[in-house]
Every structure is written in C-alpha cells, then in structure tokens.
Design an enzyme around this catalytic site. Sequence first.
Site, mmCIF file in Angstrom:
data_model
loop_
_atom_site.group_PDB
_atom_site.id
_atom_site.type_symbol
_atom_site.label_atom_id
_atom_site.label_comp_id
_atom_site.label_asym_id
_atom_site.label_seq_id
_atom_site.Cartn_x
_atom_site.Cartn_y
_atom_site.Cartn_z
ATOM 1 N N HIS A 187 -0.309 -22.186 42.256
ATOM 2 C CA HIS A 187 -1.406 -23.205 42.699
ATOM 3 C C HIS A 187 -1.795 -24.210 41.910
ATOM 4 O O HIS A 187 -3.222 -24.413 41.523
ATOM 5 C CB HIS A 187 -2.460 -22.128 43.314
ATOM 6 C CG HIS A 187 -2.442 -21.303 44.608
ATOM 7 N ND1 HIS A 187 -3.338 -20.744 45.331
ATOM 8 C CD2 HIS A 187 -1.555 -21.472 45.308
ATOM 9 C CE1 HIS A 187 -2.864 -20.342 46.060
ATOM 10 N NE2 HIS A 187 -1.746 -20.666 46.366
ATOM 11 N N HIS A 219 5.602 -21.808 55.247
ATOM 12 C CA HIS A 219 4.549 -22.573 55.505
ATOM 13 C C HIS A 219 4.888 -23.806 54.836
ATOM 14 O O HIS A 219 5.231 -23.927 53.828
ATOM 15 C CB HIS A 219 3.224 -21.981 55.367
ATOM 16 C CG HIS A 219 2.979 -21.711 53.960
ATOM 17 N ND1 HIS A 219 2.551 -22.601 53.029
ATOM 18 C CD2 HIS A 219 3.139 -20.710 53.141
ATOM 19 C CE1 HIS A 219 2.157 -22.268 51.681
ATOM 20 N NE2 HIS A 219 2.532 -20.870 51.638
ATOM 21 N N ASP A 269 5.795 -22.520 46.284
ATOM 22 C CA ASP A 269 4.717 -22.029 47.367
ATOM 23 C C ASP A 269 4.478 -23.306 48.591
ATOM 24 O O ASP A 269 3.512 -23.876 48.431
ATOM 25 C CB ASP A 269 3.501 -21.663 46.713
ATOM 26 C CG ASP A 269 2.411 -20.968 47.593
ATOM 27 O OD1 ASP A 269 2.795 -20.598 48.781
ATOM 28 O OD2 ASP A 269 1.380 -20.945 47.381
ATOM 29 N N GLU A 283 -1.350 -22.118 56.064
ATOM 30 C CA GLU A 283 -1.330 -20.749 55.548
ATOM 31 C C GLU A 283 -2.295 -20.622 54.385
ATOM 32 O O GLU A 283 -2.950 -19.740 54.214
ATOM 33 C CB GLU A 283 0.372 -20.564 55.189
ATOM 34 C CG GLU A 283 0.413 -19.066 54.668
ATOM 35 C CD GLU A 283 0.108 -18.754 53.221
ATOM 36 O OE1 GLU A 283 0.223 -17.783 52.661
ATOM 37 O OE2 GLU A 283 -0.088 -19.760 52.423
ATOM 38 N N GLU A 284 -2.262 -21.729 53.603
ATOM 39 C CA GLU A 284 -3.164 -21.456 52.230
ATOM 40 C C GLU A 284 -4.670 -21.375 52.653
ATOM 41 O O GLU A 284 -5.377 -20.924 51.927
ATOM 42 C CB GLU A 284 -2.784 -22.887 51.443
ATOM 43 C CG GLU A 284 -1.598 -23.027 51.106
ATOM 44 C CD GLU A 284 -1.087 -22.022 49.983
ATOM 45 O OE1 GLU A 284 -1.887 -21.179 49.649
ATOM 46 O OE2 GLU A 284 0.200 -22.142 49.466
ATOM 47 N N GLU A 320 7.950 -16.672 51.191
ATOM 48 C CA GLU A 320 6.672 -17.018 50.488
ATOM 49 C C GLU A 320 7.051 -17.315 49.034
ATOM 50 O O GLU A 320 8.205 -17.205 48.483
ATOM 51 C CB GLU A 320 5.446 -16.025 50.771
ATOM 52 C CG GLU A 320 4.549 -16.310 51.554
ATOM 53 C CD GLU A 320 3.581 -17.349 50.983
ATOM 54 O OE1 GLU A 320 3.899 -18.034 50.074
ATOM 55 O OE2 GLU A 320 2.653 -17.821 51.996
#
Length: 963
Positions: free
Chosen positions: A305, A160, A172, A206-207, A232
């Site tokens: 994140h 993604h 990510d 995706e997130e 991922e």
Amino acid sequence: MARLSNPFAFTPRPVIFWVTATYIAIFAVLLTVHLNVPDYPHKTPAGTNLTEAWSDLQHITRRYHPYNSHANDDVRKYLLSRMQEIVESKNLGSDRVEIIDDNISNATFSAGNTTVYFEGTNIIVVIRGSHDKEPFYTTHDTPLGTSRAPGNGGVLVNAHYDSVSTGYGATDDGVGVVSVLQLLSYFTEPENWPHRTVVLLLNNGEEDFLNGAKAFMRHPISQLPHTFLNLEGAGAGGRATLFRSTDTEVTSFYKTVKHPFGTVVSGDGFKQGFIRSQTDYVVFNGELGLRGLDVAFMEPRARYHTLEDSTRESSLNSLWHMLSASIATTSGMASDTSDRFSGSSDEREDGKVNTGTGTEAVWFDIFGKVFILFRLHTMFALCVTLLVVTPIAVIGLTVILSKSDKNYLFTRKKYIHSSDDDEPVRLNGWRGFFRFPITFVAATAIVVGLAYLLQRVNPYIVYSSPYAVWSMMLSAWLFFAWFLLRGASAMRPSALQRHYTLLWLFIGSFVLLVFVTVLARNYHVASGYFSMFAFAAVFVALLISYAELFFLPKKSVYAARFGDAGGVIHDREPPSRPLSGTTNGTRSDERVPEDDDATETTSLLRNDRVSFRRNYGSRRQSVSEGADPEDHHAASDLGFVYEGEQEWSGTLPSWLWLIQFLLTVPIVVILVGQVALLLTSAIYQTPADGSSTLSIYLLFAALTAALTVPAAPFLHRFTYHIPTFLLFVCVGTAIYNLVAFPFSLEHKLKVYFLQQIDLDTGANTVSLTGLEGYVQDIIKQIPSAQGQDLNCTTPDVATRKELTKCSWAGLPAHVVPRLSPYGNNTTPKSWLEYSIQKSSNANKATIRVVGQNTRSCRLMFDTPVRSVWVDGAVSDPRFNATGQHGTRELRLWHRQWSQPWNVSVAWGSDTNSTFSGRVACLWSDANAGSIPSFDEVQHYLPVWAVSSKIADGLVEGSKRFKL
C-alpha cells in the site's frame, strides 16, 4: 579401537560434524527457498507470453488508480481493450467466449454499523467449457439462481484492478490482473480449452470494502461457478503463497503446481482472526458459498500500500510464480468432470450456491518442491492413535526390559544375591534424569528474557532486522543449553543422558500433541500438524534408545562380576573434567581406595574383585596411552566405555544415535523452520500497523525453543569450539539489536496520511498516523508543519488505535478544478452540496448529496438510523441494508463522477428526537498534484519512512447537518 576412527560413533567429532552440518544445510535450504523466487522458463506454455504480461503490468501501474480516481477509468479501458484483442486474435465466436462489461450491477450491504451502497464496474469474461453445451444466461432480466450452466458449474478466477490511493498496485493486485489476462489467452488455445466453464473476473473496488466482489454477487453469472481461485497481493514481490483454502478436495488441485509454497498456518491465522485484513476470498466463500483457494504475495509488508508497490520492486520471476500456479490450479479445477462440487441443482435458501460439502484440510510444502495434503480428520485420528499407542509401547518395553533384567533406567544399585544384607553394586541409573528439564527451562528463560530486553530497549528492531533477532535467540538457546548439559556431563557423566533427554522430549511432545488434538477437534485448527510428526519421530527415537538397552548385560550378571563384597561396591565414579572433553581417566577423590592388606573382615572373593578392577585399569591405561585424546573411552571386557560413564554401558552400540538424530532433527527443523519463516514474513513489519512487538518476540522465542530442542540429546558431546562461536554471535547480535536504528532504506516505517477539511469553517487539518515518537520526528522535517504545535491523539480508525495521530494546519487541497462545469469559480464550500427534506408525519427524511469531482461520499449519523435506502439500489435477500443495531455510517459509491445520491433514512420512534450528523466526500486521486500536502509529505519524508493511506480517501471534506 574401532571407535577411534568410526565416523558415526557417539563421540565429539562425529556428533559435532553431523549435527552442525545438518542444521547449516537445512537452514541454508530453507532460507534460499524462502528468500528467492524460482527462475521463469525461457519457453512458457502455449497461449502465454511473459513479455506481453510484463508490458501489461507496466501499463496499468503507471499511476495510482484507486476506484475514486480518473486513472482507474483509464486502466479499465485498457483492460477491456486487451481482453477484446486477445479474443479477436483467436477468432472465437461469442457462443464460446463472452466479455461482459458490467456497468449495471450494484450492491447494498451492511458490515456491523456501517452500510455500503456501491455501483460496480467489473469486467467479466466467460469461457464456455467443452462439456457445457448450453448458451450463457448473462442478462439482468434473468433471476439470480437460474443462470447456472448445466453439469457441475464452472471455475471462477478473480483479481481486482483497483489500487490504493498511495500505491501503484504492481503486486496488489497488478500481477493477479495480468495473470487473468494470460489465463484468458491460455484457455482460448484449442489444446488448453477447459472442460468446465471458466469465469474470469476483474473486479473494481476491492481496496475500499471488498465492494467489487459484492457487486459481482449481483450479476447472474455469479451463480455459475462452484469453485474459485482468488489472486491477491499483500507485499511487493517474492513468492505467491497459498494463503488459505476451503477444503481438502479443492486444495488437491494445487498439488500439481511445480513450485508450491504455503502452509495451513496462514489459513488458521485468518480463521482465528489473528490477521485483521481480508481479501475477496471471504465474499466468494463466506457469502457466495463457493469452494476455493486464496493465493497471494505476502512480503515485504513495508512496501504494501505504498508507492514502492511498483514494477521496480517486483520481477518476472514473481509474475511467473503466480501465473504458473494459476494455470496449474485452474486447469485442474476446470478439468474435473465429477459431481463433488456441484451439490444440488437448486439454489440454497440463504442465496448461496450449493457447492457440496468438503473436508477440512492440512497442507504445507517441503522446500517449495513437494506439496503435502491430507484431511484434518486424518490428522485428528493419527494424533489420537499416537496418544493411545505410544505410552502403551513405552510401558511395555519398560516391562520387557525389567523382566530381562536389563532395565538400568532409574536403578541406583543391584544386590549380588538379591538380599538386602548383601553388598550392593552401584549402577547409577538415575544419573542424568533431571538435566534436560532444568536446561530447557533455563535456556528458554534466557531467550524470553532477551525478548523482554528488546521490547524495553529497542522494540522495533525486528522491523528491519528480523534475522538478527533470530540469530541472537538461536545462538543464545544453543549456547546456554550446551553449557548446562555439557557441564553436568563433565561433572557426573551418564550413559543414559541421551535416553533421558529423549524421554523428556517424548513427555513434552505428548503434552503438546494433546493440546494440538484438542484444537483440531474443537476449533478446527490444523496449525499444529508439525507436532504430530515431531512426536512420532521422538517416539521412534525413544524406541531405539530402549532397544539399545537390550545390548547391555543383565544387571545380575554385571553385579556378579564383583562377587560377594563385604562393603558397598561403587561403580566407577566420573572424574571432574574440563568442558573441552580432553580429560584423562583420573580416579575420583570420592572413590574408596583399595587396600591390598587382608583383614578379618575381608571378603573371601575380594581377590577376584581386585583382579577385575586391576585388569580393567591396566587395559584402560594401555588403551589411553595410545589413543587419540579426542576419543574418551576406556576399555574393559564389557567394551569401550565413554570417559567417566557407567562401566556397564560399554556394550551399547555406538552408531544408533545417528539414526535417532536423523529421525528427530531434520523433520522438526524443516517443518518448524518453514512455519517460522512464514510467520516472520507475515508479522515482522506489522508494528507499523500497531501490532505488539512483545508478542512477536515471544513468538520468536517459542519457535527458537522448538527449532533447537531436538538437538538437546546430543549437545553434551560437543566440545567448546562451536558453542563459543555461538556465544560470540549471541553477544554481537544482541549489541546490534539493542543499539541499531530500527528502520532503513530497505525497510521503511509506514505512516498514514489524511487531510480533513471542515467545509463549513474552512479549517484545514493534515495528519500523519504512526508510531509514537517516530511520527513526531517525521513531521518535524515537513516544511508546512514547522513552527506549529502538533495535536497528537489516538486515531479514530479502529484498526490503528495503538498508533498516534499527529495533525497540523497543512497546505490547501485543489481536488476540484478551479472552474466548475457552469463556469463559476469554485471554493472549498462548494465542493460538497446536500439538502435534507424531512417527512411531516414520521422520523424519516430524504437526503440529497452531490460532491464535485468525486464518486465517493458518506453520511455519518450521530445516532444510528434504523433503515436506509438509496435510489437505484436493488433489493437482494442475501444482503441486509442495516446492521442489527442500525447504521451509524453510510458509504456511497457512484460509477460516474459528480453525480448525486438520493438517500431515504428513518430513525428512532421518538417524534421529538433530533436527527444530526455529518456529510463528507472523499478525494483519492493523487496523480495530478491536486493534493499538495500529500506531495509535500512524500517529498520530505526521511529516507527510512514511507507514506500510506489510512482511509478510502486522501482528502475528506465534510459539513455538519441537523434537523
């Protein structure tokens, strides 16, 4: 005298050397493999270019690029141009490679009491396999289920390209994205062309709720692949681990990876719900019905994140580790021309692709070099076989030993003439039997006590210092286990202590294997695979101990050496000795001294017995006087006897212990050590998410016992030197763990940001969610919060209930430009507009929602609505628009900016029931300085803290509605 210089004898120096060296070597290799990434090669396979891949990664991670940001559009344009550039450079026709810019697919689906309407912006590239000769069917006019290529379908590789609103997304999922670009270049080289069609998917969204993968399901090309590889990231560098797989057959393709990394324990963690986050894997497997693998980065979670998920924290080595694994795995899948993944040629009734049935797998790597794979059914069969065969073997050997009159186990005495009236010879075969269970319980209890102590005094130290916690627990268990085992051996030496310890290990591992077998059979959990190997190793080691007993003299022969005695004959009693193991052969005070004067009760054979003991004593003295003090043996006509142990043990082989050690310790430490390191990486920084620290410490304690208990049969031969050093390590690390600050520059505490604006009243609230106490200290350093009373409550996010949310009146947001497209000045109230038109004859209404400068809004209902429909949605039998109990929240996602949604809803049957709730829109773009409160938090956070997002948006503006 051979034992004095034998480097393999069961004496202190050899035991200390081999045990210590083995543990140090294994731990060093395990840590090296776990903490370091293999170097990338100077020459990569044809079609790949690491310099180019790194440049792509730097480009797409320049800014935060969540779905709801303008930077996301820029990343999408760049990726499309790069794919077109790669294909054009290979001079390929559209009948061989097709790039699909999917601006059509959308999905409406429910997850519990939440409904999502999402418009996808995925990028798909299809490389037709050399064995698939038919043209592609990719138009939306083609019904789902008819677009499948002939033969066995194809392979899907997914990553993604959106990031979160607080992270640059290097791992990510930037590394996954550039790996897909490199796969496109690799497979379009003539020598690398795949046999089966390869579908490369870069999904967007995706997130937020795995939205991009759901949108892919709406595209007809989703019916083509039968296997998949999902790439991922949940960390910021390191090795890419095999997170989970669907079955043995598809996992076999991963075996060709040069540097495999991972264990089925992580897959079971997802399967059993211990890991709360998810990846696109659950969509491709659980909803689309494909069989495949999940490969992802997993540490350090403190950077996950956050702005530290950047190229600065990643490396070319990490990039190559994921890319090389992707090339090897995808090449294997795309080369498979069998029909084992094809299933039937028709779509299943539930809308999933029929990809056949696989078998559940057990898999793990060894030192990042060898990948072990076998079926769960095979493990179950082996476990059952071991559980049945091994007790029979042990009982059989016990019977044979007894028939051979060599079973000294549990034997207290032996009568010379098999008559209770005769004088017995004391064999002391029971001595040492209860030492290990007492030691195990005591040492483990001490480690568990340390876990509770950390939880009470400094619970979050594991966040920054997991290896200090490990050092404390490992050294504590080993020291106290040695102290008890060595102390017991010093007071009452036993030649059977090693045998009895192995017997207890056999019993304990037998019970554990029963538990593991039940888990495998009833719950399909394979994580206990290491216990199967450990039990087998302990069983073989125990067999060797039984075999050793055949070297002993028959008990009757040994007893006959003493002849007929008028009184009780004691075997040689152990003298009391210090724990250093440097004692002499002083006779115990409890021993009845010999009386040279004959009386009327003196046995006629007394002179033979006295002669035997005097001869034994003289030989023992002569050896002791010239022996190395380290070698505590006594000489007799039965051989050398370790100091204080039973005289009949002199004929036991002195070197078989080393085989037992090599059987039990390395395999357990390697397998359990790898699991321990993986679990450490997975959980040690989860307290910032609200996970229990006590459960982490208790897991460490359990794994500590598993890592150290294989050494228990040999610890009583250690002198005090190594254990004393371990005691100092334990004390030092314990002090550090109790007093050190738990967070650091390298291991920052994550706090979660959100700004909420009531667009009706203008109330502006900024909040940080984090660990109680620490989040308050952080907010005190933020200028806009100073002088305000914090409102601290439990957050309303289900996955963060264990944390504390503290809010204050923050700086205003500027997420909507000052001038609207119509030239009027905007105010917060005009950021969001809605209208509701209620049907005149039913509990139905149409809601129109439009948010300025956003493509994400929400409808939240005070009572669940029973049906939802969004204009533009496409019906799909695989997706339910509402949950079983209706919908309380509708999440709306546009692919265009500032566009309206028209939503039709219906609620309860009572015509007088009210319809009320809240309309909210989200703003997630923190790149242009439009969220001053977020910028302020970023700027004034202490060096030991870092911010992340708690919701899909950084700013949430809402208005109330009621009918």
